[in-house]
Design an enzyme around this catalytic site. Structure first.
Site, mmCIF file in Angstrom:
data_model
loop_
_atom_site.group_PDB
_atom_site.id
_atom_site.type_symbol
_atom_site.label_atom_id
_atom_site.label_comp_id
_atom_site.label_asym_id
_atom_site.label_seq_id
_atom_site.Cartn_x
_atom_site.Cartn_y
_atom_site.Cartn_z
ATOM 1 C CB THR A 218 -0.340 2.806 -10.484
ATOM 2 O OG1 THR A 218 1.024 2.433 -10.499
ATOM 3 C CG2 THR A 218 -1.209 1.579 -10.524
ATOM 4 C CG ASP A 249 1.957 -2.086 -5.355
ATOM 5 O OD1 ASP A 249 2.669 -1.460 -6.167
ATOM 6 O OD2 ASP A 249 0.883 -1.643 -4.919
ATOM 7 C CB THR A 269 -1.859 3.996 -6.858
ATOM 8 O OG1 THR A 269 -0.780 4.866 -7.270
ATOM 9 C CG2 THR A 269 -2.893 4.842 -6.132
ATOM 10 N N GLY A 270 0.906 3.513 -5.147
ATOM 11 C CA GLY A 270 1.810 4.063 -4.147
ATOM 12 C C GLY A 270 3.167 3.421 -4.258
ATOM 13 N N GLY A 272 5.401 0.867 -4.189
ATOM 14 C CA GLY A 272 5.132 -0.563 -4.261
ATOM 15 C C GLY A 272 5.817 -1.438 -3.231
HETATM 16 N N1 ASP Z 1 2.528 1.030 -7.104
HETATM 17 C C1 ASP Z 1 3.307 1.253 -8.272
HETATM 18 C C2 ASP Z 1 4.613 0.557 -8.152
HETATM 19 O O1 ASP Z 1 5.219 0.595 -7.092
HETATM 20 C C3 ASP Z 1 3.577 2.689 -8.540
HETATM 21 C C4 ASP Z 1 2.357 3.547 -8.627
HETATM 22 O O2 ASP Z 1 1.405 3.344 -7.889
HETATM 23 O O3 ASP Z 1 2.354 4.456 -9.453
HETATM 24 O O4 ASP Z 1 5.071 0.006 -9.118
#
Ligand code: ASP
Length: 351
Positions: A218, A249, A269-270, A272
């Site tokens: 993200t 998220d 980012t993480g 979600g």
């Molecule tokens: N947070 C994003 C999601 O869960 C994924 C990401 O951070 O790459 O959609």
């Protein structure tokens, strides 16, 4: 008493006036960006690839900085910085978005204005070249906050946003990632006999079972402009192999994206699902608002303690109205960087 009241209102008036006419202060302009967190190891990186990421992050920072430096708003800066990363195939947003289980690209994005607390977001869109710009249109030109799927795409078209063939989002690299993620699922099915209990059952690591999806690519940006306004923006393709129109998220205000001039601007980012359940971005702001924590402490409390306890892998970028920057992450790496009024972009990848 009357006198007191008179002086009181006089004070308030002068204060209000000074807030409105407060002189722009260029010394505090700041832009912070991230290009995703996750299993990012130096050992798995070639010098060329590392340089490509550094260049792309640097370009996003310079683009946003120019806007801030020329008197543009934090909203303009975060949108522009995110667009640069959406257009780069290196990141999981726009071109370069990961694939769903069905082999499609479904993107989510959100933007928030810390001065008005207005926000806009889109989720599950497949034909909008720059989802972050449509999120901004939702905020500015609709009476809603969040639009999804077909409706969001129709709105984007009406607003003159660039519409592309879904094939635009195809990248070989991401497609191979999906194949590997699906194989991992299959591997798991192949081993679906009841697990033999080990002596000491080990608690699952945050991203166990996620396989390829462990790289959260993200992108996001937070900025402070010379007028003292904060803004946040986040854009993503979500997680590899996601199904059933899963939404993460990023487009959920308060979870992956939040901005409030009184506290901070946050982009996350993480994984979600964990960030949604922990209302991460708003939680950081709330710790500042209600407990008076500085931004670094507040962000660490949520990312390094609460999320870790709950098993949520990832990180955030956060910025307060004085230009203080926090970039905590509990994964192995996070593409990130910032630029301040001196105009020198600084970029980091590993711990
Ligand atoms: N947070 C994003 C999601 O869960 C994924 C990401 O951070 O790459 O959609």
């Amino acid at each position: 008493m009357k006198h007191l009241l008179f002086f009181g209102s006089l004070l308030m008036l002068t204060h209000a006036a000074s807030a409105q006419t407060a002189k722009p202060d260029k010394s505090k302009i700041t832009l912070v960006i991230h290009g995703g967190a996750g299993t990012i190891r130096k050992a798995n990186m070639t010098p060329e690839r590392e340089k490509a990421y550094q260049d792309a992050l640097g370009e996003a920072l310079r683009t946003g900085y120019r806007i801030l430096q020329n008197g543009g708003t934090s909203l303009d800066a975060v949108e522009a910085a995110v667009r640069v990363m959406e257009d780069s195939p290196l990141f999981n947003a726009g071109k370069g978005a990961v694939f769903t289980h069905e082999g499609k690209n479904e993107m989510d994005a959100a933007i928030m204005d810390g001065s008005s607390l207005k926000a806009g977001s889109v989720a599950g869109v497949s034909v909008i070249k720059n989802p972050i710009s449509t999120a901004r249109k939702v905020m500015e030109n609709s009476e809603h906050v969040m639009l999804v799927g077909r409706g969001a795409e129709q709105f984007a078209q009406q607003q003159g946003m660039e519409i592309v063939d879904p094939a635009y989002f195809y990248t070989e690299n991401r497609y191979q990632q999906l194949q590997r993620a699906m194989e991992e699922d299959k591997v798991k099915l192949d081993h679906s006999a009841p697990p033999v209990p080990k002596k000491e059952p080990k608690s699952p690591s945050p991203s166990e079972g996620l396989g390829e999806a462990k790289k959260f690519g993200t992108v996001g940006a937070v900025a402070l402009d010379q007028y003292g306004n904060l803004a946040a923006a986040t854009s993503t393709g979500g997680m590899t192999n996601k199904r059933w129109n899963r939404v993460g998220d990023a487009p959920i205000i308060g979870a992956g994206t939040y901005a409030n001039n009184q506290t901070c601007a946050v982009s996350a980012t993480g994984h979600g699902e964990y960030f949604i359940r922990s209302v991460v971005a708003y939680d950081i702001s709330a710790l500042m608002e209600y407990k008076g924590l500085p931004v670094q402490k507040a962000a660490e409390e949520v990312v390094m303690k609460k999320l870790v306890t709950r098993g949520g892998e990832g990180g955030v970028i956060a910025l307060d109205r004085n230009g203080n920057v926090a970039m905590p992450f509990n994964s192995e790496g996070m593409y990130r960087g910032f630029v301040k009024s001196d105009g020198r972009p600084q970029v980091f990848i590993y711990k």
